[in-house]
Design a protein around this motif. Structure first.
Motif, PDB file in Angstrom:
ATOM      1  N   HIS A 164     -57.836  -3.397  18.980  1.00 22.72           N
ATOM      2  CA  HIS A 164     -56.719  -2.584  19.486  1.00 22.72           C
ATOM      3  C   HIS A 164     -55.679  -2.374  18.389  1.00 22.72           C
ATOM      4  O   HIS A 164     -55.215  -1.249  18.157  1.00 22.72           O
ATOM      5  N   LEU A 165     -55.304  -3.436  17.690  1.00 20.70           N
ATOM      6  CA  LEU A 165     -54.301  -3.325  16.628  1.00 20.70           C
ATOM      7  C   LEU A 165     -54.820  -2.476  15.469  1.00 20.70           C
ATOM      8  O   LEU A 165     -54.084  -1.661  14.897  1.00 20.70           O
ATOM      9  N   GLN A 166     -56.102  -2.639  15.132  1.00 22.63           N
ATOM     10  CA  GLN A 166     -56.704  -1.814  14.071  1.00 22.63           C
ATOM     11  C   GLN A 166     -56.728  -0.345  14.470  1.00 22.63           C
ATOM     12  O   GLN A 166     -56.463   0.541  13.648  1.00 22.63           O
ATOM     13  N   ASP A 167     -57.041  -0.107  15.744  1.00 23.82           N
ATOM     14  CA  ASP A 167     -57.064   1.263  16.253  1.00 23.82           C
ATOM     15  C   ASP A 167     -55.671   1.881  16.182  1.00 23.82           C
ATOM     16  O   ASP A 167     -55.510   3.045  15.794  1.00 23.82           O
ATOM     17  N   LEU A 168     -54.659   1.111  16.530  1.00 26.30           N
ATOM     18  CA  LEU A 168     -53.276   1.589  16.432  1.00 26.30           C
ATOM     19  C   LEU A 168     -52.920   1.926  14.990  1.00 26.30           C
ATOM     20  O   LEU A 168     -52.303   2.956  14.715  1.00 26.30           O
ATOM     21  N   ALA A 169     -53.319   1.052  14.066  1.00 27.79           N
ATOM     22  CA  ALA A 169     -52.970   1.246  12.661  1.00 27.79           C
ATOM     23  C   ALA A 169     -53.566   2.524  12.096  1.00 27.79           C
ATOM     24  O   ALA A 169     -52.975   3.176  11.230  1.00 27.79           O
ATOM     25  N   SER A 170     -54.749   2.904  12.592  1.00 26.27           N
ATOM     26  CA  SER A 170     -55.414   4.102  12.065  1.00 26.27           C
ATOM     27  C   SER A 170     -55.147   5.359  12.888  1.00 26.27           C
ATOM     28  O   SER A 170     -55.584   6.447  12.526  1.00 26.27           O
ATOM     29  N   SER A 171     -54.385   5.197  13.980  1.00 25.18           N
ATOM     30  CA  SER A 171     -54.200   6.315  14.914  1.00 25.18           C
ATOM     31  C   SER A 171     -53.166   7.334  14.475  1.00 25.18           C
ATOM     32  O   SER A 171     -53.151   8.466  14.954  1.00 25.18           O
ATOM     33  N   SER A 192     -51.659 -12.779  12.210  1.00 23.95           N
ATOM     34  CA  SER A 192     -52.018 -12.503  10.811  1.00 23.95           C
ATOM     35  C   SER A 192     -52.167 -11.008  10.559  1.00 23.95           C
ATOM     36  O   SER A 192     -51.711 -10.482   9.535  1.00 23.95           O
ATOM     37  N   TYR A 193     -52.809 -10.305  11.500  1.00 24.14           N
ATOM     38  CA  TYR A 193     -52.994  -8.866  11.330  1.00 24.14           C
ATOM     39  C   TYR A 193     -51.645  -8.147  11.379  1.00 24.14           C
ATOM     40  O   TYR A 193     -51.383  -7.232  10.583  1.00 24.14           O
ATOM     41  N   ALA A 194     -50.780  -8.565  12.302  1.00 25.81           N
ATOM     42  CA  ALA A 194     -49.447  -7.961  12.395  1.00 25.81           C
ATOM     43  C   ALA A 194     -48.677  -8.177  11.095  1.00 25.81           C
ATOM     44  O   ALA A 194     -48.012  -7.258  10.595  1.00 25.81           O
ATOM     45  N   ARG A 195     -48.766  -9.381  10.537  1.00 28.99           N
ATOM     46  CA  ARG A 195     -48.090  -9.667   9.267  1.00 28.99           C
ATOM     47  C   ARG A 195     -48.613  -8.760   8.158  1.00 28.99           C
ATOM     48  O   ARG A 195     -47.842  -8.211   7.361  1.00 28.99           O
ATOM     49  N   GLU A 196     -49.931  -8.571   8.100  1.00 27.15           N
ATOM     50  CA  GLU A 196     -50.518  -7.686   7.081  1.00 27.15           C
ATOM     51  C   GLU A 196     -49.944  -6.274   7.185  1.00 27.15           C
ATOM     52  O   GLU A 196     -49.645  -5.634   6.176  1.00 27.15           O
ATOM     53  N   GLN A 197     -49.803  -5.779   8.407  1.00 23.09           N
ATOM     54  CA  GLN A 197     -49.279  -4.427   8.605  1.00 23.09           C
ATOM     55  C   GLN A 197     -47.816  -4.336   8.189  1.00 23.09           C
ATOM     56  O   GLN A 197     -47.389  -3.330   7.611  1.00 23.09           O
TER      57      GLN A 197
END
Length: 199
Positions: A65-72, A126-131
């Motif tokens: 879901h977070l990856q999809d948001l990042a690429s959306s 961790s993913y949120a921090r990367e973004q």
């Protein structure tokens, strides 16, 4: 016909996309931790077997879901990569709600995810921090293009303003709240551009 259409949709292709769309809607409306996998399956609609075939665990679904948001292109940060907008305007557009956002006003989904998964070692945190780190890198590249000195420090200041404005917009339910942070960002940029320019 409605029942046939629903059955066809359940068995048809696009299950993963429907699951992600349902998860995005439910996570935004009620939070990640308050949303169960059965609820996602029902909203998609897909069988639980199909849901778990695509996402073995809820953590897998959250990261997807977070990856999809990042690429959306629908997040705060997405405007920073738009080459059809001049660098300075890209930065200032950080203080606008993404187009198409509906009430109630939502904050940054990456900050929301980090808050729901407070363990810094968790996959979602961790993913949120990367973004958020990537956001600073993108801003730093833009202010470097503008000729500003100390681009990383300036980028951190601008990112802090943008994240703070998005959070306050959500809490206060004010989609236009970013105007306050934008005014501060304009002062920072004008000063940095003036200091950075020769003579």
């Amino acid at each position: 016909m409605s029942a046939t259409a629903t059955t066809s949709q359940r068995r048809g292709r696009g299950g993963r996309e429907r699951i992600l769309a349902a998860a995005a809607q439910l996570f935004a409306a009620q939070g990640i931790n308050a949303t169960g996998m059965e609820q996602v399956a029902e909203e998609a609609p897909v069988s639980k077997r199909t849901l778990y075939a695509h996402f073995r665990t809820k953590n897998d679904l959250v990261i997807a879901h977070l990856q999809d948001l990042a690429s959306s292109g629908a997040t705060l940060e997405s405007v920073l990569t738009r080459e059809d907008i001049p660098p300075r305007e890209r930065i200032l557009k950080l203080f606008e709600q993404p187009a198409g956002d509906a009430n109630p006003v939502r904050g940054c989904p990456f900050i929301d995810a980090a808050a729901e998964f407070p363990d810094p070692e968790s996959a979602a945190h961790s993913y949120a921090r990367e973004q958020k780190l990537r956001m600073v890198q993108l801003i730093a590249a833009l202010v470097t293009e503008l000729g500003c000195r100390e681009p990383v420090a300036l980028a951190e200041q601008l990112a802090t303003l943008a994240d703070g404005a998005a959070s306050r917009a959500m809490v206060l339910g004010d989609a236009d709240y970013g105007r306050h942070a934008r005014a501060a960002a304009e002062v920072l940029l004008e000063r940095a551009e003036r200091v950075g320019s020769p003579g």
